[in-house]
Design a protein around this motif. Sequence first.
Motif, short mmCIF file in Angstrom:
data_model
loop_
_atom_site.label_atom_id
_atom_site.label_comp_id
_atom_site.label_asym_id
_atom_site.label_seq_id
_atom_site.Cartn_x
_atom_site.Cartn_y
_atom_site.Cartn_z
N LYS A 1 -9.34 -2.08 11.42
CA LYS A 1 -10.76 -2.19 11.06
C LYS A 1 -11.62 -1.35 12.00
O LYS A 1 -12.54 -0.67 11.56
CB LYS A 1 -11.20 -3.65 11.09
CG LYS A 1 -10.66 -4.44 9.92
CD LYS A 1 -11.07 -5.90 9.99
CE LYS A 1 -10.38 -6.66 8.87
NZ LYS A 1 -10.56 -8.10 8.97
N SER B 1 -5.97 -8.51 5.50
CA SER B 1 -6.45 -7.73 4.37
C SER B 1 -6.75 -6.30 4.79
O SER B 1 -7.33 -6.07 5.84
CB SER B 1 -7.73 -8.36 3.81
OG SER B 1 -7.47 -9.65 3.37
N ILE B 2 -6.33 -5.35 3.95
CA ILE B 2 -6.65 -3.95 4.16
C ILE B 2 -7.03 -3.33 2.82
O ILE B 2 -6.71 -3.88 1.75
CB ILE B 2 -5.49 -3.14 4.79
CG1 ILE B 2 -4.30 -3.03 3.83
CG2 ILE B 2 -5.06 -3.73 6.13
CD1 ILE B 2 -3.28 -1.98 4.24
N THR B 3 -7.69 -2.19 2.88
CA THR B 3 -7.99 -1.42 1.68
C THR B 3 -7.36 -0.04 1.87
O THR B 3 -7.52 0.56 2.93
CB THR B 3 -9.51 -1.28 1.48
OG1 THR B 3 -10.07 -2.58 1.34
CG2 THR B 3 -9.82 -0.47 0.23
N ASP C 1 -11.02 2.29 11.15
CA ASP C 1 -11.65 2.61 9.87
C ASP C 1 -13.17 2.77 10.03
O ASP C 1 -13.79 3.60 9.35
CB ASP C 1 -11.34 1.54 8.85
CG ASP C 1 -11.68 1.95 7.42
OD1 ASP C 1 -11.49 3.13 7.09
OD2 ASP C 1 -12.10 1.08 6.64
N PRO D 1 0.81 -1.23 0.00
CA PRO D 1 0.00 0.00 0.00
C PRO D 1 0.85 1.27 0.00
O PRO D 1 1.96 1.28 0.50
CB PRO D 1 -0.80 -0.11 1.30
CG PRO D 1 -0.04 -1.04 2.16
CD PRO D 1 0.70 -1.98 1.24
N GLN E 1 -6.75 3.56 -0.45
CA GLN E 1 -7.04 4.32 -1.66
C GLN E 1 -7.80 3.48 -2.69
O GLN E 1 -7.53 3.52 -3.88
CB GLN E 1 -5.76 4.89 -2.27
CG GLN E 1 -5.12 5.94 -1.39
CD GLN E 1 -3.87 6.55 -2.00
OE1 GLN E 1 -3.13 5.89 -2.73
NE2 GLN E 1 -3.65 7.81 -1.70
N GLY E 2 -8.75 2.69 -2.18
CA GLY E 2 -9.60 1.90 -3.05
C GLY E 2 -9.01 0.60 -3.56
O GLY E 2 -9.66 -0.15 -4.26
N ASN E 3 -7.76 0.31 -3.19
CA ASN E 3 -7.12 -0.94 -3.61
C ASN E 3 -7.04 -1.89 -2.42
O ASN E 3 -6.78 -1.47 -1.30
CB ASN E 3 -5.71 -0.68 -4.15
CG ASN E 3 -5.72 0.06 -5.45
OD1 ASN E 3 -6.43 -0.32 -6.39
ND2 ASN E 3 -4.96 1.14 -5.54
N ASP E 4 -7.24 -3.18 -2.70
CA ASP E 4 -7.15 -4.20 -1.66
C ASP E 4 -5.74 -4.77 -1.60
O ASP E 4 -5.09 -4.97 -2.64
CB ASP E 4 -8.14 -5.33 -1.94
CG ASP E 4 -9.58 -4.88 -1.84
OD1 ASP E 4 -9.87 -3.99 -1.00
OD2 ASP E 4 -10.43 -5.40 -2.59
N TYR E 5 -5.30 -5.02 -0.37
CA TYR E 5 -3.99 -5.59 -0.12
C TYR E 5 -4.14 -6.71 0.89
O TYR E 5 -4.86 -6.56 1.88
CB TYR E 5 -3.03 -4.53 0.45
CG TYR E 5 -2.81 -3.38 -0.49
CD1 TYR E 5 -1.78 -3.39 -1.41
CD2 TYR E 5 -3.66 -2.27 -0.45
CE1 TYR E 5 -1.58 -2.33 -2.28
CE2 TYR E 5 -3.47 -1.20 -1.32
CZ TYR E 5 -2.44 -1.24 -2.23
OH TYR E 5 -2.26 -0.20 -3.09
#
Length: 153
Positions: A144, A79-81, A147, A49, A83-87
């Motif tokens: 999470k 898993s994280i998101t 967020d 990210p 800027q709209g991308n998943d990692y």
Amino acid sequence: MKKRLLLAALFGLPIYAGPAMAADGAALFQSNCSVCHQASGQGLPGQFPPLAGRIDKIAATPDGKKYVIAVALNGLMGSITAQGNDYAGFMPSFKTLPDDQIAAILNHVAGLPAGPDATVFTPAAIAAERAEALTPTTVAEKRKALDAQHPLP
């Protein structure tokens, strides 16, 4: 101090920063973080990210600042998101680095992409968070929760 510098120079040993020597956040970032997050802190979509333009925003709240420090000290797994991308992956812990070096790295990243290093993180704040040992998975759970309270960039 002079004796330590002379010995280091004679034997090619690294010179560790003492209290009178400020840690260089940019150099520490390059040697510890840029292999994944890239020299610019922009990361690689889908793999690592981006940090640039995000860390200062996340650290704008006390909980966000604690979270950023927790990631540096304990790593992150899950898993994280961003800027709209998943990692989905694993970030290692950097708790073996001294508090002043972690603060310098985080201040450097908080100033990216183009600004000077920020003054958001202090060695004292790093030391205070070091007392709470977390697993990388627990850090992801904290993300999470954070967020849900304040959507992260």
